[in-house]
Design an enzyme around this catalytic site. Structure first.
Site, PDB file in Angstrom:
ATOM      1  N   GLU A  49       0.803  -1.230   0.000  1.00  0.00           N
ATOM      2  CA  GLU A  49       0.000   0.000   0.000  1.00  0.00           C
ATOM      3  C   GLU A  49       0.834   1.278   0.000  1.00  0.00           C
ATOM      4  O   GLU A  49       0.425   2.287   0.567  1.00  0.00           O
ATOM      5  CB  GLU A  49      -1.002   0.004   1.163  1.00  0.00           C
ATOM      6  CG  GLU A  49      -2.147  -0.977   0.931  1.00  0.00           C
ATOM      7  CD  GLU A  49      -3.173  -0.971   2.054  1.00  0.00           C
ATOM      8  OE1 GLU A  49      -3.993  -0.042   2.091  1.00  0.00           O
ATOM      9  OE2 GLU A  49      -3.132  -1.888   2.896  1.00  0.00           O
ATOM     10  N   THR A  54      -0.508   2.154  -8.184  1.00  0.00           N
ATOM     11  CA  THR A  54      -1.229   3.378  -8.553  1.00  0.00           C
ATOM     12  C   THR A  54      -0.373   4.175  -9.532  1.00  0.00           C
ATOM     13  O   THR A  54      -0.853   4.621 -10.578  1.00  0.00           O
ATOM     14  CB  THR A  54      -1.541   4.221  -7.303  1.00  0.00           C
ATOM     15  OG1 THR A  54      -2.184   3.372  -6.350  1.00  0.00           O
ATOM     16  CG2 THR A  54      -2.443   5.389  -7.637  1.00  0.00           C
ATOM     17  N   ARG A 183      -8.328   0.241  -4.555  1.00  0.00           N
ATOM     18  CA  ARG A 183      -7.223  -0.571  -4.078  1.00  0.00           C
ATOM     19  C   ARG A 183      -7.270  -1.951  -4.735  1.00  0.00           C
ATOM     20  O   ARG A 183      -8.253  -2.666  -4.637  1.00  0.00           O
ATOM     21  CB  ARG A 183      -7.320  -0.720  -2.564  1.00  0.00           C
ATOM     22  CG  ARG A 183      -6.482  -1.825  -1.968  1.00  0.00           C
ATOM     23  CD  ARG A 183      -5.057  -1.404  -1.791  1.00  0.00           C
ATOM     24  NE  ARG A 183      -4.245  -2.506  -1.262  1.00  0.00           N
ATOM     25  CZ  ARG A 183      -3.005  -2.733  -1.640  1.00  0.00           C
ATOM     26  NH1 ARG A 183      -2.432  -1.981  -2.547  1.00  0.00           N
ATOM     27  NH2 ARG A 183      -2.312  -3.710  -1.093  1.00  0.00           N
ATOM     28  N   ASP A 206       6.312  -3.617 -11.932  1.00  0.00           N
ATOM     29  CA  ASP A 206       5.508  -3.410 -10.723  1.00  0.00           C
ATOM     30  C   ASP A 206       5.440  -4.715  -9.930  1.00  0.00           C
ATOM     31  O   ASP A 206       5.324  -5.790 -10.516  1.00  0.00           O
ATOM     32  CB  ASP A 206       4.095  -2.962 -11.132  1.00  0.00           C
ATOM     33  CG  ASP A 206       3.215  -2.654  -9.931  1.00  0.00           C
ATOM     34  OD1 ASP A 206       3.751  -2.247  -8.899  1.00  0.00           O
ATOM     35  OD2 ASP A 206       1.978  -2.818 -10.050  1.00  0.00           O
ATOM     36  N   GLN A 210       3.586  -6.766   0.038  1.00  0.00           N
ATOM     37  CA  GLN A 210       3.498  -7.432   1.338  1.00  0.00           C
ATOM     38  C   GLN A 210       4.681  -8.389   1.520  1.00  0.00           C
ATOM     39  O   GLN A 210       5.353  -8.748   0.563  1.00  0.00           O
ATOM     40  CB  GLN A 210       2.174  -8.203   1.476  1.00  0.00           C
ATOM     41  CG  GLN A 210       0.973  -7.328   1.764  1.00  0.00           C
ATOM     42  CD  GLN A 210       0.484  -6.606   0.541  1.00  0.00           C
ATOM     43  OE1 GLN A 210       0.746  -7.020  -0.575  1.00  0.00           O
ATOM     44  NE2 GLN A 210      -0.212  -5.496   0.738  1.00  0.00           N
TER      45      GLN A 210
END
Lengths: 358, 177
Positions: A49, A54, A183, A206, A210
């Site tokens: 995150e 994005t 998301r 990309d 996590q």
């Protein structure tokens, strides 16, 4: 901008799961040979995150590929609606967990349905727009939302609830902004390529952020020509998704340390992007920043520039091996199209200039 | 650090992948639990996963994008739900938890740990020891995780669908929009 080739998994460069990560890669060599290569590989790294995907989606968008042509694809509708449901579920669960009652009886009914049976197909029915919006505006839910640092909630929450009237309709077609604000947890590794002039292509990679995803990064470390590391400015009051109880800033610093000091990256240009500047500025207006950083002067905590300077020092202090003159630091609001475009252009220029210096 | 983890991970992938492909191929002709979850594209993913040919294709596609674990876990759960013998189910339960669920597992899923039934699963797993294989484990214990696996696949399915759109429509009637 020239031709765009988007390849979710590069045919030539396919890396096999069974391959030993430490084996010499035939395409290998990093910045030392980069200026002779026709392809410049840029890795987007960072914890979960932090905004890698994005930014990746924005780059696709301003190159006119990907989501721009695919808005009617049902997977995108599904992803947006799943976000709505997950946000709603997490908020309802938080009211129970934090012992905050949902005030209106009809909203309590809605909450029950959300937890027990509501699925994305149901959201085609426009009546859900009113019901979910009414739940969102319930004083109990709003109170939980104010305390959102105490549980896991996506940044998309407010945006999606404010756009329910479009989303809850059988005619719904996601806009590019919807897709960028939504998301989607990235699993695995994807890439895109585009021309950057001089007969060169930039390959942007990309990855998922996590902990389990980070084990996969190694597959690309040998072929990297530049690293763009993202960290979220607004995570200073949050804990990890994959390990609730672990402070996100600590995790970001740890990951940054491991990446920036990795011997494979000594010679490659390194960009540190402090993302979510927009959210951060909103957040420090109401929340205490200095509460989380004992070394920070409390009197300065409402000044975003001072806070960002402090964060920058904190991150740069982690650098023990990488030459500092090949590190660039910038701030970003990845959900903002124009800002992403500008910052990405600067990042690209920095990388190209560094490569010419070699 | 990364290199060590990478090696460990690769080693386990090399070991477990063939096992679970075998498990899947021996079980894929049997009926499936068709609990409905989510919207149309979740149904598309299910359709794709329940076809033996497309399951393999999608798994291969995911391997190339470094994300085979959700498909493998999904398949393992299907296998788990079909086991009749309690003893074997307990064994598979332990294998699944060890391979995909616990922190640092070789094919650890990208999943929130405070929900999805995971705290209960870990508690059962930790309370077991080598000799105690008599526990009764519910056949639906992994259902929530299976649903998360489907959600996790949405992103890669979107790309898979872009690549094999025509064939998916022809063979499985999966449309783009």
């Amino acid at each position: 901008m020239g031709n765009i080739v988007v390849s979710p998994h590069d045919k030539e460069g396919q890396h096999h799961m069974m391959a030993t990560p430490t084996s010499n890669n035939p395409n290998g060599g990093s910045a030392a040979t980069a200026k002779n290569k026709s392809e410049i590989t840029v890795l987007l790294l960072g914890a979960g995150e932090s905004g890698k995907s994005t930014l990746f989606k924005q780059v696709q968008f301003f190159h006119g590929v990907g989501i721009t042509h695919d808005q009617e694809r049902i997977e995108l509708i599904e992803i947006v609606r799943l976000n709505v449901l997950e946000n709603a579920k997490n908020l309802v669960a938080a009211t129970q967990h934090l012992n905050i009652p949902i005030e209106q009886p009809e909203n309590r009914e809605t909450a029950k349905l959300i937890i027990n049976s509501l699925n994305t197909n149901d959201l085609e029915d426009p009546s859900w727009s009113k019901r979910l919006y009414s739940l969102w505006k319930d004083a109990g839910i709003q109170k939980a939302y104010e305390n959102r640092e105490k549980f896991q909630l996506y940044d998309s929450t407010e945006y999606l609830f404010e756009n329910l009237d479009r989303i809850c309709s059988d005619k719904y077609v996601p806009t590019v902004v919807d897709v960028i604000r939504t998301r989607t947890k990235t699993i695995g590794i994807t890439d895109m390529k585009f021309d950057v002039g001089d007969g060169k292509q930039l390959r942007l990679v990309d990855v998922g952020g996590q902990r389990n995803e980070r084990r996969k990064w190694i597959h690309f470390f040998n072929t990297v020509d530049a690293v763009v590391f993202l960290t979220s400015l607004s995570e200073f009051d949050l804990n990890l998704y994959e390990d609730n109880g672990y402070w996100r800033v600590k995790e970001s610093l740890r990951v940054f340390n491991e990446v920036v000091n990795n011997a494979l990256f000594y010679k490659v240009p390194f960009v540190l992007l402090f993302n979510k500047r927009d959210l951060f500025e909103k957040k420090i207006a109401t929340k205490s920043f200095s509460k989380y950083f004992s070394g920070f002067n409390e009197a300065e905590e409402k000044n975003p520039v001072a806070c960002i300077e402090y964060m920058t020092k904190l991150f740069l202090n982690e650098i023990t091996e990488h030459p500092l003159d090949t590190v660039s630091v910038k701030t970003l609001s990845a959900i903002d199209h124009d800002n992403s475009k500008q910052v990405f252009e600067e990042v690209k220029q920095f990388i190209m200039t560094q490569q010419h210096r070699e | 650090m990364f290199i060590v983890f990478g090696c460990i991970w690769d080693t386990f992938v090399a070991h477990f992948l063939p096992v679970f492909i075998y498990q899947r191929s021996t079980s894929s002709s049997k009926p499936r639990d068709s609990q409905s979850s989510g919207g149309n594209s979740s149904n598309h993913i299910k359709k794709c996963l329940t076809s033996k040919k497309w399951n393999s294709k999608f798994l291969l596609f995911n391997e190339k994008s470094y994300c085979p674990e959700d498909v493998m876990m999904w398949n393992a759960i299907e296998q788990f739900k079909m086991i009749k013998s309690n003893k074997k189910r307990v064994e598979l339960f332990r294998t699944i938890v060890k391979t995909y669920v616990i922190l640092g597992a070789p094919l650890e899923l990208n999943i929130a740990r405070s929900t999805n039934g995971i705290p209960e699963i870990i508690e059962i797993y930790n309370s077991m020891n080598g000799t105690n294989l008599e526990s009764i484990i519910s056949i639906s214990i992994f259902n929530e995780i299976q649903q998360v696996c489907e959600h996790n696949m949405l992103d890669s399915f979107y790309r898979f669908h872009s690549e094999f759109g025509k064939e998916l429509e022809k063979e499985l009637s999966i449309k783009m929009d």
